[in-house]
Scaffold this motif. Structure first.
Motif, short mmCIF file in Angstrom:
data_model
loop_
_atom_site.label_atom_id
_atom_site.label_comp_id
_atom_site.label_asym_id
_atom_site.label_seq_id
_atom_site.Cartn_x
_atom_site.Cartn_y
_atom_site.Cartn_z
N GLN A 1 9.62 -1.98 -6.71
CA GLN A 1 9.17 -1.36 -5.48
C GLN A 1 10.37 -0.87 -4.68
OE1 GLN A 1 6.25 -3.47 -3.16
NE2 GLN A 1 5.08 -4.10 -4.96
N LYS B 1 -4.01 3.90 -1.91
CA LYS B 1 -3.63 3.26 -3.17
C LYS B 1 -2.84 2.00 -2.87
CE LYS B 1 -3.29 7.64 -5.62
NZ LYS B 1 -2.30 8.64 -6.06
N MET C 1 -0.30 -1.19 -4.81
CA MET C 1 0.38 -1.61 -6.04
C MET C 1 0.69 -3.10 -6.01
SD MET C 1 4.15 -0.03 -5.53
CE MET C 1 4.91 0.11 -3.93
N GLU D 1 0.82 -1.20 0.00
CA GLU D 1 0.00 0.00 0.00
C GLU D 1 0.85 1.25 0.00
OE1 GLU D 1 -3.64 0.26 2.27
OE2 GLU D 1 -3.45 -1.88 2.73
N ILE D 2 0.39 2.26 -0.71
CA ILE D 2 1.05 3.57 -0.65
C ILE D 2 0.01 4.60 -0.22
CG2 ILE D 2 2.94 3.04 -2.21
CD1 ILE D 2 1.40 4.20 -4.50
N LEU D 3 0.39 5.86 -0.28
CA LEU D 3 -0.48 6.91 0.29
C LEU D 3 -1.85 6.96 -0.39
CD1 LEU D 3 2.09 9.85 0.61
CD2 LEU D 3 1.33 8.26 2.38
N ASN D 4 -2.79 7.59 0.29
CA ASN D 4 -4.12 7.85 -0.27
C ASN D 4 -4.88 6.60 -0.66
OD1 ASN D 4 -4.54 10.72 -0.20
ND2 ASN D 4 -2.74 10.85 -1.54
N TYR E 1 5.27 13.68 -7.51
CA TYR E 1 6.14 12.59 -7.97
C TYR E 1 7.59 12.93 -7.63
CZ TYR E 1 2.03 11.05 -10.51
OH TYR E 1 0.77 10.63 -10.83
N GLU F 1 1.44 17.15 -0.07
CA GLU F 1 1.26 15.91 0.67
C GLU F 1 2.55 15.07 0.65
OE1 GLU F 1 -2.18 12.60 1.23
OE2 GLU F 1 -1.21 12.66 -0.73
N TYR G 1 10.44 8.19 -12.25
CA TYR G 1 10.11 8.89 -11.02
C TYR G 1 9.65 7.86 -10.01
CZ TYR G 1 5.52 8.12 -13.00
OH TYR G 1 4.42 7.52 -13.55
N ASN H 1 3.90 -3.84 -11.06
CA ASN H 1 3.52 -2.94 -9.98
C ASN H 1 2.54 -1.91 -10.49
OD1 ASN H 1 4.75 -3.84 -7.56
ND2 ASN H 1 6.74 -3.33 -8.43
N TYR I 1 5.82 13.65 3.96
CA TYR I 1 6.44 12.34 4.22
C TYR I 1 7.92 12.29 3.90
CZ TYR I 1 1.65 10.77 4.73
OH TYR I 1 0.36 10.61 5.16
N ILE J 1 8.61 4.91 3.96
CA ILE J 1 7.38 4.95 3.16
C ILE J 1 7.60 4.14 1.87
CG2 ILE J 1 7.98 7.14 2.03
CD1 ILE J 1 4.98 7.83 2.28
N ASN J 2 6.52 3.48 1.43
CA ASN J 2 6.60 2.64 0.23
C ASN J 2 6.42 3.45 -1.04
OD1 ASN J 2 6.88 0.11 1.56
ND2 ASN J 2 4.72 0.25 2.13
N GLY J 3 7.05 3.00 -2.08
CA GLY J 3 6.88 3.64 -3.38
C GLY J 3 7.27 2.68 -4.49
N VAL J 4 7.16 3.15 -5.71
CA VAL J 4 7.54 2.33 -6.85
C VAL J 4 8.18 3.22 -7.91
CG1 VAL J 4 5.23 2.51 -7.88
CG2 VAL J 4 6.73 0.63 -8.56
N ASP K 1 6.71 6.93 -7.38
CA ASP K 1 5.32 7.25 -7.04
C ASP K 1 5.05 6.72 -5.64
OD1 ASP K 1 2.60 7.60 -6.88
OD2 ASP K 1 2.17 6.75 -8.86
N ILE K 2 4.72 7.63 -4.71
CA ILE K 2 4.36 7.17 -3.36
C ILE K 2 2.86 7.30 -3.13
CG2 ILE K 2 6.62 7.63 -2.30
CD1 ILE K 2 5.40 10.27 -1.20
N GLY K 3 2.15 7.68 -4.18
CA GLY K 3 0.69 7.78 -4.07
C GLY K 3 0.20 9.14 -3.60
N ALA K 4 1.12 10.09 -3.42
CA ALA K 4 0.71 11.40 -2.90
C ALA K 4 -0.18 12.11 -3.91
CB ALA K 4 1.94 12.25 -2.63
N LYS K 5 -1.13 12.91 -3.40
CA LYS K 5 -2.03 13.56 -4.35
C LYS K 5 -1.41 14.84 -4.90
CE LYS K 5 -5.15 15.81 -1.00
NZ LYS K 5 -4.76 15.23 0.30
#
Lengths: 351, 331, 353
Positions: free
Chosen positions: C99, A168, A170, A163-166, C81, C146, C136, A316, C150, C109-112, C138-142
């Motif tokens: 990932q 979401k 993957m 899980e990532i922010l908001n 991003y 935001e 880039y 992903n 983090y 914090i997780n990202g891809v 992506d950590i899901g931030a809007k």
């Protein structure tokens, strides 16, 4: 039934094109109880039926494809390496140094897609090796491999959901099993007496390769249909008009090749029920099953709906769980809407 | 087996003009089937009825048509300009002897000085030895079809070379299967489909399959091999046995049929190999997808130099396809 | 909790320790070794020194680096991003789609790592490697605001990769950071073995867990100046190419054939006597070892052997496929061979001073 768990469970199944039935028992055990019937059609599409209990009820088809992108073994080499080809349009940029599972008949094997050590790389390093040039490393011997797998054995990316922010998440194969999960969830959780017709959820085969929904729709012969597939999410470097945004709700496609009236009716329903949605414009082709369904038999009115997804055709892929929730609301609204049912019941024009 | 194959191979049958092949096959298969007809597209369909009260329908298919050329235009000097029918390999056809459907001989040649890398349909013409337009038109009219001269020769080690083994070999196999099971009590209805217009996009098999509405199908066609000098890696070898198709560019075969064929091959000791073809397509895809569709499989005959004048197959592979299909149908 | 063997290796590899941010690994090592050595200290650089006291004045250094290849955040764009740069040599071909975990002292914090989907790529770009500047995280931030709650510019990242044992008899390991946590792991287990066997060596042994190897600004250089050893054994990981179709002369070494002993690499010509001693020790004790068959790479020895009055060095490497990727593959048999070889060498080495 919990939506997020269902999405992850379904997406985690191995269902590479041609092997959609590989984990069918597990699929049935996950969702079979929620439906009146389930069966495979002639070409292997999986269908779940929920009846509304009324006589002469219209037949509503919800289509999401069961297959996922993956690979087949083409050659077993000395030293425990495999060569493979892609099934469906895998983004070849992601392949090197990724985890895979080789689905032998009896046993699952772990493997890694080999990356080329720098001193073995040829050329200027800018050319991307294509999938048939890459190797999968199993750290098994050739003999061990030959006893467990063969040419044609499917190879899939290892599931790893994060899980990532908001809200979401993957991982692999939300294309299109997140949508399949939504179709199942929405149908299962909508009370029977509210259904406007008998609902047939079709998890169709081979969308990523040759597409088996056409014979499926032919055999099922529904009165109207919704095709649910993922839609390209907006990320850096993409154009606004080609993409939809994550977390802004499912997309409804407007296209010259889908049913305009049905599309408009769905938009009205969404507005009326205050379900967030976005419009996606695909002038001449939706790139989904919608077109094949539409052309089956004497023509089946079909609306195309999308779940925004980023990093399509990688392992992903990213979706928003909020979007899946609203997608379920939209599907539920569609299958309970009496106006649509009345408009399209009994096939319309008879010659 | 070889003589039957040779008879079928030597008949002219470009896509769209398969009737001579159909008539030849009709006579040959008559003793082994219950009924037969030619449909609107020109497909020749024969039926052996099953013994079951509620028979399933099994469809076996080979295509009758071959690639060739259609006459476009006759020049003042008597040279004949043609368009391709099907996937022509111009390098393989250049300077080849060609024969029209009416038996007119000629040679297919490129414009003088054309480099092989530039070969294109408009740069080729057929020289039938006519010295002007008028004398050419006495023998050939627009719309006539030509093919590279048909022939079949035995080579060493049970191998044969000639054309068009794509796909008269498939037709031959279907015919041999009909012979072999003619006396057997088979529960299912077996439809022998000799299809038309495969080379231009699997058109004939589509309507034949729709009309039949089969439950299971097996298609017999040639496939490439990975055992020629400089060929791309591919597991299929000439002489390696019947090739059980897993996929090609147009189809993924039903995995249960693949498994069943593999198992029978092992149990009955019939030589087979697994085929993954990265290009190409056959009637399998159209049969699989037509109407409500069917469970589709394919047995391929490994062939070198497909779409040339020297297509080569191994008769042991040919026989293995027949043996394996017969056992499959019996089950 | 004290871990051993496979569990210890997995535990160390899964720690967050990109070059320049080795604290989490260092803490884990200190925790594992606290009871096992005579002294354990950390210097201002972040290097960890574990001392096993012997007799006499001679000093031997054993060194592995704690850092792994990773990333540093260079920018956060308007939509949230994250742009990044590599720490250490990572092939761009192994970045895309993977990932990652981002973080600083306070947060993970997780990202891809992503780029635009293949559907949006120009045809010619589908066949060429995506340059890192087009990727880039992506950590899901809007949006940027935001994202900045983090992570910050200058924060670190590593691959997020499951640690898996697989292959014949499950004797192969796959994961990130095997380079060089395998060396750290072998050092920890060697210290414990010396203790368990109550051995007193004729020299002090400094086990140095070093920082910043992957970018070449070696913590080992500082460590060597501090320890001033007469001899040093460097435990490393080396990229090998024993994959199908690779020409024999470019395979470097073979997975499963024991520790890889370097004769020469791009930064060091190793001491011939010490190398021969290493090979003899392996042979006399029936421990698998192999000579590296290719001149490539470099490691902490490059700094150590030139430090002070000069240090005799030998490098023993774990032959690792797909080095500097999230999916390094190595053999646990090789790991055990290296661990046994280091122990056997220490037992057989004489004091030089």
């Amino acid at each position: 039934m919990e939506l997020k768990k269902l999405i992850v469970d379904l997406s985690g199944l191995m269902s590479i094109g041609g092997f959609e039935r590989f984990e069918r028992e597990k699929l049935i055990s996950l969702v079979g109880d929620e439906f009146d019937e389930n069966y495979l059609d002639k070409v292997g599409n999986q269908i779940f039926v929920k009846k509304c209990g009324k006589e002469n009820a219209p037949k509503i088809m919800l289509d999401a494809h069961m297959d996922e992108i993956g690979m087949y073994v083409t050659e077993i080499l000395d030293g425990g390496f495999l060569r493979v080809i892609n099934i469906g349009g895998i983004d070849t940029h992601i392949l090197q140094a990724s985890d895979v599972i080789i689905y032998g008949k009896e046993e699952r094997l772990f493997g890694v897609i080999a990356s080329t050590p720098p001193h073995l790389a040829s050329g200027d390093g800018k050319k991307l090796p294509q999938i048939d040039e890459l190797l999968i490393d199993t750290c098994l011997t050739k003999e061990e491999l030959e006893s467990k797998i063969r040419v044609g054995t499917p190879v899939g990316f290892a599931p790893k959901y994060t899980e990532i922010l908001n809200n979401k998440i993957m991982g692999k194969s939300f294309d299109d099993k997140a949508c399949a999960a939504c179709a199942i969830y929405a149908t299962a959780t909508t009370p029977r007496e509210q259904l406007a017709g008998d609902v047939y959820v079709m998890l169709s085969c081979c969308e990523e390769v040759t597409g088996m929904v056409a014979p499926g729709a032919y055999a099922l012969n529904p009165d109207y249909a919704m095709s649910i597939d993922v839609n390209l999410g907006r990320v850096p470097g993409t154009k606004k008009e080609d993409t939809v945004e994550l977390s802004k709700g499912p997309s409804i496609t407007i296209s010259a090749v889908t049913d305009r009236k049905l599309t408009n009716m769905l938009i009205d329903v969404a507005k009326e029920k205050e379900i967030p949605y976005q419009i996606s414009v695909s002038p001449t082709h939706t790139g989904t099953n919608a077109v094949s369904i539409q052309l089956a038999r004497e023509g089946i009115p079909t609306v195309d709906v999308g779940l925004p997804l980023a990093s399509m055709h990688t392992y992903n892929e990213i979706i928003s769980l909020d979007d899946t929730k609203t997608l379920c609301d939209l599907i539920s609204a569609f299958i309970t809407d009496e106006k649509i049912a009345k408009e399209y019941a009994q096939g319309g024009l008879v010659l | 087996m070889y003589n039957t194959l040779k008879t079928i191979t030597l008949v002219h049958g470009v896509s769209g003009k398969e009737h001579r092949v159909a008539n030849t096959l009709k006579d040959m298969i008559a003793p082994y089937c219950d009924e037969s007809h030619i449909d609107a597209m020109g497909n020749f369909i024969a039926l052996k009825k099953g013994t079951s009260a509620n028979p399933k329908k099994v469809l076996l298919c080979g295509h009758m048509d071959e690639i060739g050329f259609i006459v476009n235009f006759v020049e003042d000097n008597g040279f004949i300009r043609v368009a391709p029918i099907g996937g022509i390999n111009w390098v393989a056809c250049a300077f080849g002897e060609v024969v029209s459907e009416h038996g007119v001989h000629g040679v297919l040649v490129p414009n003088s000085g054309t480099k092989a890398s530039d070969f294109a349909p408009d740069l080729f013409y057929i020289d039938i030895g006519a010295d002007n337009k008028k004398s050419a038109e006495r023998k050939v009219k627009i719309g006539d079809t030509f093919v590279l001269k048909s022939n079949l020769t035995k080579l060493n080690a049970n191998r044969v070379v000639g054309r068009p083994l794509d796909d008269r070999a498939g037709c031959g196999i279907v015919l041999e299967i009909a012979k072999r099971i003619a006396k057997e009590l088979v529960a299912d209805d077996v439809y022998y489909v000799f299809s038309v217009q495969e080379e231009v996009g699997c058109r004939g098999s589509k309507t034949a399959a729709f009309a039949i509405g089969a439950d299971v199908s097996l298609t017999f066609d040639v496939t490439g091999t990975g055992d020629t000098a400089g060929s791309k890696p591919m597991a299929v070898k000439l002489g390696g046995g019947a090739a059980i198709k897993i996929k090609d560019a147009s189809v993924i075969c039903d995995s249960e049929i693949v498994d069943k064929l593999s198992r029978i091959s092992k149990e009955k000791n019939i030589k087979s190999q697994l085929e993954i073809l990265v290009y190409g397509g056959t009637d399998t895809s159209s049969i699989q997808m037509t109407g409500a569709g069917c469970r589709a499989g394919a047995l391929s005959i490994p062939s070198r130099y497909i779409h040339s004048g020297v297509e080569m197959i191994d008769m042991n592979d040919y026989k293995a396809c027949i043996d394996l299909a017969v056992e499959f149908i019996k089950e | 909790m004290k871990l051993h063997g496979r569990e210890l290796l997995e535990y160390l590899c899964q720690k967050f320790g990109p070059t320049g941010f080795e604290n989490e690994v260092a803490d884990a090592i200190v925790e594992q070794l606290y009871d096992d050595c005579d002294k354990i200290v950390k210097d201002s650089f972040g290097n960890v020194y574990a001392l096993v006291k012997g007799e006499g004045n001679d000093r031997v250094m054993i060194s592995s680096h704690m850092d792994e290849v990773g990333f540093m955040i260079t920018d956060i764009d308007g939509d949230g991003y994250i742009k990044f740069a590599n720490l250490g040599g990572i092939d761009p071909k192994v970045l895309y789609g993977k990932q990652v975990i981002l973080g600083n002292e306070k947060i993970r914090i997780n990202g891809v790592i992503a780029a635009k989907a293949i559907h949006h790529k120009r045809r010619e770009d589908r066949f060429s490697v995506t340059p890192i500047k087009e990727m880039y995280i992506d950590i899901g931030a809007k949006d940027a605001d935001e994202a900045k709650e983090y992570v910050n510019i200058g924060d670190f990242g590593v691959f997020n990769s499951d640690f898996v044992f697989f292959g014949t008899d499950n004797k192969y390991a796959k994961g990130k950071a095997i380079d060089d946590r395998a060396g750290c792991c072998a050092m920890i287990e060697t210290i414990r073995k010396i203790r368990e066997n109550n051995i007193t060596l004729p020299f002090d042994t400094y086990f140095c867990f070093t920082v910043r190897e992957e970018v070449g600004l070696s913590g080992a250089r500082v460590a060597a100046e501090k320890v001033k050893p007469s001899r040093a054994i460097i435990l490393e990981s080396t990229a090998i190419g024993d994959i199908a179709g690779a020409p024999a002369h470019k395979r470097v070494a073979d997975v499963g054939s024991g520790g890889v002993i370097s004769l020469m690499d791009r930064s060091t010509i190793y001491d011939t006597d010490f190398v021969n001693f290493t090979l003899d020790t392996a042979k006399n004790n029936d421990i698998k070892a192999q000579v590296k068959r290719y001149v490539s790479g470099g490691n902490d020895a490059g700094h150590i052997h030139k430090s002070g009055k000069g240090v005799k060095c030998v490098a023993i490497s774990m032959g690792t496929r797909y080095l500097h990727s999230p999916a390094c593959v190595a053999s646990m048999e090789d790991y055990e061979s290296i661990r046994e070889l280091v122990f056997a060498m220490l037992k057989n080495m004489k004091a030089e001073v």
